[in-house]
Design an enzyme around this catalytic site. Structure first.
Site, short mmCIF file in Angstrom:
data_model
loop_
_atom_site.label_atom_id
_atom_site.label_comp_id
_atom_site.label_asym_id
_atom_site.label_seq_id
_atom_site.Cartn_x
_atom_site.Cartn_y
_atom_site.Cartn_z
CE LYS A 101 77.42 37.24 199.43
NZ LYS A 101 77.88 36.51 200.64
CG ASP A 122 74.09 37.23 201.35
OD1 ASP A 122 73.09 36.91 202.03
OD2 ASP A 122 75.22 37.44 201.84
CD GLU A 164 75.41 34.14 201.73
OE1 GLU A 164 75.89 34.23 200.57
OE2 GLU A 164 76.02 34.51 202.73
CE LYS A 179 76.36 40.97 200.88
NZ LYS A 179 76.08 40.06 202.00
N GLY A 206 82.89 35.74 203.84
CA GLY A 206 83.84 36.79 204.19
C GLY A 206 83.15 37.88 204.99
CE LYS A 219 79.94 35.63 206.20
NZ LYS A 219 78.91 36.69 206.35
CB SER A 249 80.35 39.71 198.33
OG SER A 249 79.14 40.18 198.86
CG ASP A 307 76.17 34.41 206.36
OD1 ASP A 307 76.68 34.21 207.47
OD2 ASP A 307 76.51 35.39 205.65
O1 OSB Z 1 76.54 38.31 204.36
O2 OSB Z 1 78.23 37.47 203.49
C1 OSB Z 1 77.71 38.41 204.07
C2 OSB Z 1 80.19 41.32 204.41
C3 OSB Z 1 79.91 41.73 205.70
C4 OSB Z 1 78.92 41.10 206.41
C5 OSB Z 1 78.20 40.05 205.83
C6 OSB Z 1 78.49 39.61 204.55
C7 OSB Z 1 79.49 40.28 203.82
C8 OSB Z 1 79.83 39.95 202.44
C9 OSB Z 1 81.20 40.38 201.95
O3 OSB Z 1 79.08 39.44 201.66
C10 OSB Z 1 82.11 39.23 201.75
C11 OSB Z 1 83.56 39.64 201.61
O4 OSB Z 1 84.27 39.76 202.63
O5 OSB Z 1 83.99 39.86 200.49
MG MG Z 2 75.88 36.34 203.76
#
Ligand code: OSB
Ligand code: MG
Length: 369
Positions: free
Chosen positions: A161, A188, A213, A163, A290, A262, A135, A238
């Site tokens: 992924k 995402d 996402e 952001k 994650g 999660k 991510s 999510d």
């Molecule tokens: O939205 O998936 C998410 C990290 C913290 C809070 C929300 C998210 C995330 C990530 C990181 O996208 C995922 C990772 O742990 O590598």
């Molecule tokens: Mg997410």
């Protein structure tokens, strides 16, 4: 198993690189590590709430409060023989799913340790290694983003992924797609759009993305349904999915085609498996999200992702993508096929590095005797 004593450590760990999402830019990650003492064994868990309520309403502060004032008094000196029993005992505490999930993880670890079984075996996982991706946070420009993506591809990750947030979405995504035409790519938004502003995302509907996402607000399943009808690209939820109830409703009203699972967000591994089972029964794909976990939570995520319906790469990257020094003695590395091995030791299969734990601890406390 009689719960005798519980130790909590509130940690703050520096990330190897800043992580920017639509809800903010983080250079540190907080967490609470829980150790449950029972009959000569110690079960370890991680609560994934962070310092601020950007992703969800829970924080390390609220989790500490809920754990110490409400959850721990319900279980200390009690006998617990299963995650179901534990959830029954804490059912009177509404919400605060991350606080509960941290405790439940430690109970799973204890169960594994007392039965000589790995978490993967307890969860009935079926794979020895799981497909993973990275991510990638919002960067200063599309070109910087491309460089960062290139760096992860060079390390062997095969799924990326991105952001996104309003203003840093269409241009960045199209830029990356042009540079890497065959890359497994998804985005995402972490709830950053309204039904109106999300219309701009139609410009990336032709980018051959695996999914978009959580574009809209977390409690708005119906608007996600309307948006999914407009898009060819699968919408993945999510933040919206906090329980099997939400999963059933989202699937029934066609609010998404994919669910990110999660364990922390849904109150623990037990509920995560139940969401997984609902997805599988309904032909909906799911994958493991994650929360920038330490090695403790990462071990748990890997075991969860070994279940059969986790059919897309997880946000479970190698330890060195997150921390220079993790709090577990074991670290996770990437295999050449963009997978990470599922731990096979008993319980979570990882052990705490006491020195590192101490080093990152802001506050600790022991309850029970
Ligand atoms: O939205 O998936 C998410 C990290 C913290 C809070 C929300 C998210 C995330 C990530 C990181 O996208 C995922 C990772 O742990 O590598
Ligand atoms: Mg997410």
């Amino acid at each position: 198993m009689k719960i005798e004593k519980i130790k909590l450590n509130h940690l703050r760990m520096p990330l190897v690189s800043a992580f920017e999402t639509s809800f903010g830019r983080a250079t540190m990650r907080e967490s609470i590590i829980l150790q449950i003492y029972s009959e000569g064994l110690i079960g370890i868990g991680e609560c994934v709430a962070d310092h601020d309520p950007g992703y969800a309403y829970e924080t390390t502060g609220t989790a500490w409060h809920i754990l110490t004032d409400f959850l721990l008094p319900l279980i200390i000196e009690k006998r617990i023989n299963s995650p179901e029993e534990f959830q029954g005992m804490v059912a009177g505490v509404r919400g605060h799913l991350m606080a509960k999930a941290g405790l439940e993880m430690a109970i799973w670890d204890l169960l594994g340790k007392s039965n000589g079984k790995s978490l993967k075996e307890l969860l009935k996982g079926e794979r020895n290694k799981v497909q993973v991706g990275v991510s990638v946070g919002i960067q200063d420009s599309p070109q910087v983003l491309a460089n960062v993506v290139e760096g992860y591809l060079a390390k062997g990750y095969s799924r990326i992924k991105l952001k996104i947030k309003p203003g840093r979405d269409v241009k960045d995504t199209i830029f990356i797609r042009r540079k890497f035409p065959d890359l497994l790519l998804q985005v995402d938004a972490n709830s950053a759009y309204s039904p109106e502003t999300a219309q701009n995302l139609l410009e990336i509907d032709n980018c051959n993305l695996l999914m978009i996402e959580q574009p809209l607000f977390e409690d708005d399943l119906w608007e996600h349904h309307k948006l999914q009808k407009q898009f060819k690209t699968a919408i993945c939820l999510d933040e919206s999915i906090l329980s099997t109830h939400h999963a059933r409703a989202a699937i029934e009203m066609e609010a998404c085609r994919i669910i990110n699972i999660k364990a922390g967000r849904v109150g623990g591994l037990r509920e995560a498996i139940a969401v997984h089972n609902i997805c599988m029964e309904n032909g909906i794909k799911n994958w493991c999200g994650g929360m920038l976990e330490t090695g403790i939570g990462r071990a748990s995520n890997l075991a969860l992702a070994s279940l059969p319906n986790f059919c897309l790469p997880g946000d479970i990257s190698a330890s060195d993508r997150y921390y220079k020094q993790d709090i577990t003695n074991e670290s996770f590395s990437l295999n050449s096929d963009s997978t990470i091995n599922v731990p096979d030791g008993i319980g979570l299969g990882v052990t705490l590095n006491g020195k590192a734990l101490k080093n990152y601890t802001l506050k600790d406390a022991i309850y029970g005797k």
